[in-house]
Design an enzyme around this catalytic site. Structure first.
Site, PDB file in Angstrom:
ATOM      1  N   HIS A  20      31.701 -13.437  10.921  1.00  0.00           N
ATOM      2  CA  HIS A  20      31.864 -14.298   9.748  1.00  0.00           C
ATOM      3  C   HIS A  20      30.688 -15.240   9.508  1.00  0.00           C
ATOM      4  CE1 HIS A  20      35.337 -16.186   7.227  1.00  0.00           C
ATOM      5  NE2 HIS A  20      34.225 -16.174   6.554  1.00  0.00           N
TER       6      HIS A  20
ATOM      7  N   TYR B 209      41.067 -16.702   7.377  1.00  0.00           N
ATOM      8  CA  TYR B 209      41.671 -17.051   6.093  1.00  0.00           C
ATOM      9  C   TYR B 209      43.167 -17.315   6.273  1.00  0.00           C
ATOM     10  CZ  TYR B 209      37.433 -15.192   3.806  1.00  0.00           C
ATOM     11  OH  TYR B 209      36.140 -14.941   3.395  1.00  0.00           O
TER      12      TYR B 209
ATOM     13  N   ASN C 178      26.861 -14.297   5.951  1.00  0.00           N
ATOM     14  CA  ASN C 178      26.149 -15.579   5.967  1.00  0.00           C
ATOM     15  C   ASN C 178      25.009 -15.611   6.975  1.00  0.00           C
ATOM     16  OD1 ASN C 178      27.991 -16.964   4.048  1.00  0.00           O
ATOM     17  ND2 ASN C 178      29.479 -16.700   5.700  1.00  0.00           N
TER      18      ASN C 178
END
Length: 350
Positions: free
Chosen positions: A117, A58, A164
């Site tokens: 992630h 990020y 995810n």
């Protein structure tokens, strides 16, 4: 603030957590004043929103750095901090260094939750690096999770999670690391694909869920008069025609008619309930028993207060059913793929 257990694990999270992607500022979200971030974090702790979610990707690490500044002076035991490592950094010789870098940026000695992630495979990894050597020879799943378990044994992290991961990828990870506590997944009234397979699988396997995109990056906060008013970076999902943003990757026709109809239906239900659209969206997401924590973003204390107020007083079952009905055509149009940034054929979660 209500707290919820994460599956069969010992980790307990507040029902609402603070998503910190905007912290540190960047192209995606624009400028983010550090004083505002400081005020939002302090207020969140006061309200019991004590889980803070970031990622090394990020804003090129600035999200973690900004969160670290905002957390200064707050007792460590008063907060839970989670961040994510990119799949391209999950080699045994690189993952520990990336964990240490996140800890330095956050100003912490340990992480409460450390997640991979996206799944570890070439198609997923090429979104994090253009290094052909890494793409062609990705980290091995076993070595990645063994490295995470070693970090946990050394006290650098307390809990291991993923983000995810579809059913196949989650089961593959659990074979190596049976005590994964979280799968962080996109969940909102406009992103319901996870209800089909991965939510039931998480419940069967005893894995908690952190839902992200609860307000779908502002669409469910009633911020935009029309889809054309949505900022370019937020137009990249399959809700939009692929020509809406030059950065779009999915190449599909989108589901704009269904998205507009769903938003109109949600808005009408919210009005009849005497609530704002954001409040309805948060209450609806929290009603799902598979969800351990829903992430909300807030650029101001006022917005945070509004989101936290929404966590009170659940929606009547009849209202939840009506919301399910008005969003069902969009769910059907988007299909069972919950990688909303890629085409269904190129789904990274599988």
């Amino acid at each position: 603030m209500e707290t919820r257990a994460c599956g069969k694990s010992s980790l307990v999270l507040p029902a609402l957590g603070l998503g910190c992607w905007s912290f540190g500022g960047g192209a995606y979200w624009g400028e983010c004043d550090q004083a505002d971030a400081d005020a939002v974090v302090r207020r969140a702790v006061e309200l019991g929103v004590t889980y803070f979610d970031a990622a090394e990707a990020y804003n090129n690490g600035r999200s973690e750095s900004s969160l670290g500044i905002a957390l200064k002076g707050i007792p460590r035991e008063a907060v839970l901090v989670g961040t994510k490592v990119s799949p391209s950094h999950c080699y045994p010789h690189t993952l520990p260094a990336h964990c240490e870098a996140s800890l330095r940026r956050l100003g912490l000695e340990y992480l409460d939750l450390y997640m991979i992630h996206w799944p570890i495979h070439p198609h997923s990894i090429r979104h994090f690096t253009d290094d052909k050597a890494v793409i062609d020879n990705p980290p091995k799943v076993r070595e990645a999770f063994e490295s995470l378990m070693a970090l946990r044994a050394h006290g650098k992290i307390r809990h291991i999670g993923v983000s995810n991961f579809g059913p196949k990828r989650l089961r593959e990870a659990l074979e190596v690391c049976p005590d994964i506590v979280i799968d962080q997944l996109p969940y909102s009234l406009l992103t319901r694909a996870v209800e089909g397979e991965i939510f039931p699988e998480c419940q069967r396997l005893g894995v908690g869920v952190i839902g992200y995109m609860t307000l779908l990056q502002g669409l469910l906060a009633d911020l935009y008069p029309s889809l054309a008013d949505v900022p370019p970076y937020q137009r990249r999902t399959r809700h939009f025609h692929h020509t809406r943003c030059e950065l779009t990757r999915h190449g599909e026709e989108g589901a704009e008619d269904e998205t507009n109809a769903a938003l109109a239906g949600i808005r009408e239900i919210a009005r009849a309930s005497g609530l704002g659209m954001a409040a309805v969206a948060i209450k609806w997401a929290l009603a799902n028993p598979a969800v351990s924590c829903c992430l909300v973003g807030a650029r101001s204390v006022r917005k945070l207060d509004e989101n936290v107020d929404a966590a009170d007083d659940p929606l009547p079952p009849a209202t939840i059913e009506r919301l399910n009905q008005v969003t069902a055509p969009l769910l059907a149009a988007l299909g069972n793929s919950f990688d909303y940034y890629e085409s269904r054929a190129n789904d990274r979660t599988r």
